[in-house]
Design a protein around this motif. Structure first.
Motif, PDB file in Angstrom:
ATOM      1  N   TYR A  59     -14.855   1.933  -4.763  1.00  0.00           N
ATOM      2  CA  TYR A  59     -13.773   1.367  -5.584  1.00  0.00           C
ATOM      3  C   TYR A  59     -14.358   0.745  -6.854  1.00  0.00           C
ATOM      4  O   TYR A  59     -13.706   0.651  -7.875  1.00  0.00           O
ATOM      5  N   ARG A  72     -13.092   1.005   1.975  1.00  0.00           N
ATOM      6  CA  ARG A  72     -11.930   1.538   2.685  1.00  0.00           C
ATOM      7  C   ARG A  72     -12.252   1.617   4.184  1.00  0.00           C
ATOM      8  O   ARG A  72     -13.293   2.156   4.573  1.00  0.00           O
ATOM      9  N   LEU A  94      -4.371  -2.971  -7.129  1.00  0.00           N
ATOM     10  CA  LEU A  94      -3.713  -3.276  -5.859  1.00  0.00           C
ATOM     11  C   LEU A  94      -2.240  -3.606  -6.096  1.00  0.00           C
ATOM     12  O   LEU A  94      -1.916  -4.383  -6.984  1.00  0.00           O
ATOM     13  N   LEU A 107      -5.461   2.981  -3.346  1.00  0.00           N
ATOM     14  CA  LEU A 107      -5.107   1.836  -2.492  1.00  0.00           C
ATOM     15  C   LEU A 107      -3.704   2.013  -1.919  1.00  0.00           C
ATOM     16  O   LEU A 107      -3.076   1.060  -1.458  1.00  0.00           O
ATOM     17  N   THR A 108      -3.198   3.241  -2.003  1.00  0.00           N
ATOM     18  CA  THR A 108      -1.859   3.529  -1.489  1.00  0.00           C
ATOM     19  C   THR A 108      -1.900   4.835  -0.718  1.00  0.00           C
ATOM     20  O   THR A 108      -2.947   5.476  -0.595  1.00  0.00           O
ATOM     21  N   ILE A 157       0.819  -1.208   0.000  1.00  0.00           N
ATOM     22  CA  ILE A 157       0.000   0.000   0.000  1.00  0.00           C
ATOM     23  C   ILE A 157       0.864   1.274   0.000  1.00  0.00           C
ATOM     24  O   ILE A 157       0.329   2.380   0.105  1.00  0.00           O
ATOM     25  N   TYR A 205     -11.843  -7.617  -2.468  1.00  0.00           N
ATOM     26  CA  TYR A 205     -12.347  -6.278  -2.795  1.00  0.00           C
ATOM     27  C   TYR A 205     -13.669  -6.260  -3.581  1.00  0.00           C
ATOM     28  O   TYR A 205     -14.539  -5.449  -3.291  1.00  0.00           O
TER      29      TYR A 205
END
Ligand code: N01
Length: 529
Positions: free
Chosen positions: A490, A325, A506, A431-432, A241, A483
């Motif tokens: 997302y 999230r 991801l 996602l980071t 991440i 996910y």
């Protein structure tokens, strides 16, 4: 008509750094920004309690050593005002405002096949052409305005968390209704509850939230990190991440532990606070059974925080944890123990309409002085779809992406040469940790432009086969995780009619390696002409 070498759309962290890099290359650049100042997301999202869920020492630029050494963060997780101050500081330090046109919203961006120029037009009637256009329009920048019958008829004050006024909003003594229970709601509800005479929260889906454990930063910790800042940044780049390397991450599997070991491990990560609760075990995003154990751990915590068991039950999600999230809160669940806070589960009693005086559900009318929509964003594609972007043969981006966005590396899309996206769909982005992802994209784009110039080339555009393979790859990676198992932004599932496609990719390190390989092979998968 004005002409520049490059036009950047948006002056958030992506647009600011893009401008800086393009200037370093000697390109004349203009940034169009709808707001009156820099900061993007942190300019618009000023709701009470707005705070980053990535630690401040990591949620910051790393491209300039002096900048990261001199800026002082005060808390573990910085608040919106401090992040905005930081953005302003960066703008001043690098004199960025000289090339930013504020209060200027881009309406269209049209490519000419004959000239190879893009013409960008703004709502204010400005018209500018350039060979390169970079959309630094943000992943969560267009608020989701729910379509509720009677919405316009409400006579009181109306707010959206994603478009909060610049003046202070005082809820003291007011009856407030909040619609939504995502991150923005979870951060703002405890603070609104302290002021409001009565707060009613309308919940459609309960959310998992872990304590942020926010606290002032100790000077010793700051000194320790700053003494070896580069080391932390490099270690973060190896994290899936892109952040959190300074905290323990356990790659062992939850399913292979005894119950006691597992509980102790969850407890340590819970106490540590924040999103890295998900790093308690290596299989939480992959294995439904392991995931259920983490979910039940959080539900137990909710039950221990909320006095009324029936209310605790309503606040407890039963879906896959981490699939949306994860939220990080400061006293969210405890807020429901207050006498002035009420939860309305709109699955039991659906909202029928907004009325002049409040919200009518199937069983009652709730009267309010203020309504707060904490209903999120049209994520990742929302900002791009609101600009009339036309590429080769006049084809619109909207039309091309009718069934979902298609990009190569989340950076470009076939048919739109020299039109780049910073942290676009199909890149790790949300996602980071956004800041390093932004830096990596900006540097890729700047290097690509420099490469074109050095090799006397005019255009860069993905090859169809590379784009098709990339779209498939992004999907495959998502399908290998949990996910896609819930209705998240997302997947675009929060916006009626939006195609259901997993938008981000991801895996930060694999993505960066792929980008490096592409460059090393002479921009493999791109057509340079
Ligand atoms: O938005 P959300 P957000 N009627 O989409 C509900 C980042 N962020 O602004 O779940 C009733 O998560 C909706 O219900 P449901 C972070 O990445 C970060 O809170 O769709 N309810 C949901 O409860 C985050 O994930 C930080 O059933 C309606 C809520 O509104 C992302 O931004 C802080 C509705 C929307 O939740 C988005 O967060 C804030 C309707 N018609 C945000 N429509 C931090 O850094 C929607 N909802 C900590």
């Amino acid at each position: 008509m004005e002409r520049r070498d490059a036009i950047v759309i948006g002056a958030g962290f992506a647009g600011m750094y893009m401008l800086h890099r393009l200037r370093q290359l000697g390109l004349s650049t203009i940034v169009f920004e709808a707001g009156t100042d820099v900061g993007g997301t942190w300019y618009w999202n000023r709701y009470p309690g707005a705070r980053c869920d990535v630690e401040s020492l990591e949620y910051s630029y790393q491209f300039d050593e002096a900048l990261q050494q001199e800026w002082e963060w005060s808390e573990r997780y910085s608040s919106q005002p401090e992040i905005l101050d930081y953005a302003r500081h960066v703008a001043d330090r690098f004199a960025l405002r000289d090339d930013i046109a504020f209060s200027t919203r881009v309406q269209s961006s049209v490519y000419s096949q004959e000239t190879g120029f893009w013409t960008v037009t703004t709502e204010e009637g400005r018209c500018c052409e350039a060979r390169f256009v970079i959309a630094a329009t943000g992943c969560l920048s267009v608020p989701n305005e729910p379509r509720l019958p009677g919405k316009e008829s409400f006579a009181g004050e109306v707010y959206h968390t994603g478009r909060w006024p610049h003046e202070a909003v005082d809820f003291t003594g007011k009856r407030v209704g909040v619609i939504g229970t995502g991150s923005s709601a979870i951060q703002s509800i405890p603070l609104i509850a302290e002021q409001a005479s009565q707060l009613t929260v309308f919940q459609r889906t309960p959310n998992y939230s872990v304590p942020a454990q926010n606290a002032p930063l100790s000077p010793e910790l700051v000194q320790r990190i700053k003494a070896r800042y580069e080391d932390l940044r490099e270690r973060n780049k190896l994290q899936v991440i892109g952040f959190g390397a300074r905290h323990p991450r356990n790659d062992g599997f939850a399913m292979e532990m005894t119950e006691e070991e597992r509980e102790a491990q969850f407890e340590r990560h819970w106490e540590q606070g924040g999103l890295l609760f998900g790093a308690a075990f290596g299989d939480l995003f992959l294995d439904q059974e392991a995931n259920s154990l983490a979910a039940e751990f959080v539900r137990k915590k909710i039950r221990s925080k909320v006095n009324d068991p029936e209310l605790a039950e309503k606040l407890s999600p039963d879906s896959t944890i981490f699939c949306k999230r994860l939220c990080a809160d400061s006293g969210y669940f405890e807020t429901y123990n207050r006498d002035n806070v009420t939860l309305v589960d709109i699955n039991e009693t659906p909202v029928e309409s907004i009325t002049e005086s409040g919200v009518r559900t199937s069983v009652a009318e709730h009267k309010f002085d203020c309504l707060v929509y904490a209903t999120g964003f049209d994520a990742m594609t929302g900002a791009l779809s609101r600009i009339d972007i036309r590429g080769r043969e006049g084809r619109t981006l909207k039309d091309k992406w009718l069934e979902g966005p298609k990009t190569y590396l989340g950076l470009e899309t076939v048919g739109f040469p020299n039109f780049f996206m910073v942290t676009g769909p199909g890149s790790p982005s949300v996602l980071t940790n956004m800041l390093p992802s932004i830096e990596q994209h900006v540097e890729f784009i700047a290097d690509a432009i420099a490469y074109l110039r050095e090799h006397d080339l005019r255009e860069i555009e993905p090859e169809q086969s590379a784009e098709d393979a990339w779209v498939e790859h992004v999907n495959e990676v998502a399908q290998g995780t949990l996910y896609p198992t819930c209705n998240s932004w997302y997947l675009g599932a929060n916006i009626p009619g939006k195609p259901r496609v997993f938008l981000p990719l991801l895996g930060f390190p694999d993505y960066v390696a792929k980008c490096q390989e592409v460059v090393a092979r002479g921009y493999e998968g791109f057509r340079l002409s």
